[in-house]
Design an enzyme around this catalytic site. Structure first.
Site, PDB file in Angstrom:
ATOM      1  N   LYS A   1       2.600  10.128   8.035  1.00  0.00           N
ATOM      2  CA  LYS A   1       1.813   9.743   9.211  1.00  0.00           C
ATOM      3  C   LYS A   1       2.279  10.401  10.519  1.00  0.00           C
ATOM      4  CE  LYS A   1      -0.986   6.165   7.460  1.00  0.00           C
ATOM      5  NZ  LYS A   1      -0.637   5.284   6.346  1.00  0.00           N
TER       6      LYS A   1
ATOM      7  N   PHE B   1       0.855  -1.190   0.000  1.00  0.00           N
ATOM      8  CA  PHE B   1       0.000   0.000   0.000  1.00  0.00           C
ATOM      9  C   PHE B   1       0.888   1.236   0.000  1.00  0.00           C
ATOM     10  CE2 PHE B   1      -2.355   3.510   1.796  1.00  0.00           C
ATOM     11  CZ  PHE B   1      -3.568   3.427   1.129  1.00  0.00           C
TER      12      PHE B   1
ATOM     13  N   ASP C   1       9.153   2.647   1.520  1.00  0.00           N
ATOM     14  CA  ASP C   1       8.021   3.429   2.017  1.00  0.00           C
ATOM     15  C   ASP C   1       7.863   3.189   3.511  1.00  0.00           C
ATOM     16  OD1 ASP C   1       5.647   4.627   2.619  1.00  0.00           O
ATOM     17  OD2 ASP C   1       4.536   3.816   0.908  1.00  0.00           O
TER      18      ASP C   1
HETATM   19  C1  LIG Z   1      -0.884   5.511   4.819  1.00  0.00           C
HETATM   20  C2  LIG Z   1       0.175   5.134   3.866  1.00  0.00           C
HETATM   21  C3  LIG Z   1       0.408   5.874   2.696  1.00  0.00           C
HETATM   22  C4  LIG Z   1      -0.488   7.025   2.260  1.00  0.00           C
HETATM   23  O1  LIG Z   1      -0.470   8.075   3.160  1.00  0.00           O
HETATM   24  P1  LIG Z   1      -1.632   9.198   3.097  1.00  0.00           P
HETATM   25  O2  LIG Z   1      -1.170  10.214   4.087  1.00  0.00           O
HETATM   26  O3  LIG Z   1      -2.913   8.535   3.455  1.00  0.00           O
HETATM   27  O4  LIG Z   1      -1.645   9.734   1.710  1.00  0.00           O
HETATM   28  C5  LIG Z   1       1.476   5.513   1.897  1.00  0.00           C
HETATM   29  N1  LIG Z   1       2.271   4.484   2.218  1.00  0.00           N
HETATM   30  C6  LIG Z   1       2.087   3.743   3.331  1.00  0.00           C
HETATM   31  C7  LIG Z   1       3.017   2.628   3.648  1.00  0.00           C
HETATM   32  C8  LIG Z   1       1.020   4.021   4.192  1.00  0.00           C
HETATM   33  O5  LIG Z   1       0.806   3.283   5.267  1.00  0.00           O
END
Ligand SMILES: *Cc1c(COP(=O)(O)O)cnc(C)c1O
Length: 382
Positions: A241, A127, A212
């Site tokens: 986050k 994700f 990520d």
């Molecule tokens: C939540 C998340 C995103 C996206 O972040 P948003 O602030 O919702 O755009 C991208 N990568 C990972 C691993 C995430 O957990």
């Protein structure tokens, strides 16, 4: 507010409406108290309304909230300095934005423009966000299909499968993008050999490795960054986050080499705004001073042992790293999440059969053991 406007984002039925938060505690509009073990999908490593975040925002708001990204501010300089002081040593450049998706968009653009290549290889169950570029790297069909066609050049390989990755990466691959622990995908931890192999595969083909850490960063996994456990140096790391203690922010960290090779232009009007940067500096200070990653490691390890020790027949597997914990069930997660909510504990799903715990790293031990006991009850009854 028009209730339909929020339905897009909020899936749980009968979700409470919250009016106040402090630490790991949330209060709804009827005054009922909840223990927050979802921390807004990992935003709240420092809990709700941490006094040092509140003080930093309040002070900054009276001085300077925002000037365009082409200007410097003390708040941005201080935050960037502080972030680089904890970041992996090879990453010396920071691009600031406002969310995880934006941090990923920047990473993809930097990789394409620095390599002159088109393809991006991502992992199944991965994700990376919901804007069109980030969504193209995201795996789940329900998130993708209604919005096709997505960005061309993206492909997915099974996570933790080195051979599949080796086959997928070629001379037109700009980047491989991975999570060290797949969060939304149900808490799957990269094997000890996977990330070093990804590094080697990228080096052999000239592709960049993007890690990520939007969900795993800032102490959550028992290290400041999850990647520290694999001793691998990514070319790009994305953060968001919990980076600014609850205030929207995104950061894309790269090497000087990537910056030098980058041909193009990218920017964000609100990226690096003084308010978010002041919150980010305060969040980093608290995290480092209180060594919150150590707390995450200890509370997470103990809880996972306890949950495994229950031997609940409804549980297929308990996995995680620090305070990102997934309990994979033989059945659906929704009834367990519902039972927890009735016990005033908020947890979140990760795919349809995984209960995910992402409590604040500052959660008091009494609340954490209450939550684990409540989960134990829900699992036994489920
Ligand atoms: C939540 C998340 C995103 C996206 O972040 P948003 O602030 O919702 O755009 C991208 N990568 C990972 C691993 C995430 O957990």
């Amino acid at each position: 507010m028009d209730a339909r406007a929020v339905e897009f984002a909020c899936s749980p039925k009968r979700a409470p409406t919250f009016v106040r938060g402090s630490g790991a505690t949330l209060w709804d509009d009827a005054g009922t108290e909840y223990i927050d073990c979802g921390a807004s999908f990992g935003v709240g490593n420092l809990g709700h309304c941490h006094p040092e975040i509140v003080a930093a925002i309040t002070e900054q708001a009276g001085e300077l909230i925002h000037v365009g990204p082409t200007f410097g501010t003390d708040a941005k300089a201080e935050f960037t300095r502080r972030l680089l002081s904890v970041a992996p040593r090879n990453l010396r450049r920071v691009f600031l934005s406002n969310s995880g998706s934006e941090a990923v968009e920047a990473a993809i653009k930097f990789a394409r423009a620095a390599t002159g290549r088109k393809k991006v290889v991502a992992a199944m169950r991965g994700f990376h966000g919901r804007t069109m570029g980030a969504l193209s790297a995201t795996w789940r069909r329900e998130f993708r299909e209604p919005f096709e066609p997505l960005v061309p050049g993206f492909g997915h390989v099974p996570f933790n499968d080195v051979d599949a990755l080796r086959k997928a990466v070629d001379a037109d691959t700009a980047a491989v993008i991975l999570e060290a622990v797949q969060g939304e995908g149900g808490v799957h931890v990269a094997s000890p050999e996977y990330l070093p192999a990804a590094r080697e595969i990228c080096d052999a083909s000239g592709a960049l490795l993007i890690l990520d850490e939007v969900q795993t960063g800032m102490g959550r996994t028992g290290r400041m960054f999850a990647i520290e456990r694999w001793a691998v140096e990514p070319d790009i790391v994305t953060l968001a986050k919990s980076l600014a203690g609850g205030v929207p922010i995104g950061a894309t960290l790269t090497t000087e080499a990537v910056e030098e090779r980058f041909q193009g232009s990218h920017n964000s009007t609100f990226g690096g705004n003084a308010l978010a940067c002041a919150a980010g500096t305060a969040a980093l200070e608290v995290t480092v001073r209180d060594r919150l990653w150590e707390r995450a490691e200890r509370l997470g390890t103990e809880a996972m042992e306890e949950l495994r020790g229950l031997g609940a027949p409804s549980v297929r597997e308990v996995r995680g790293l620090g305070l990102i914990i997934g309990i994979e069930l033989r059945g659906k997660a929704a009834p367990v999440l519902q039972a927890l909510q009735e016990d005033r504990v908020i947890a979140i799903g990760g795919g349809s059969s995984v209960v995910r715990l992402l409590p604040p790293l500052v959660i008091p031990e009494a609340q954490w053991s209450f939550a684990i006991d409540a989960l134990g009850r829900a699992l036994r009854d489920g």
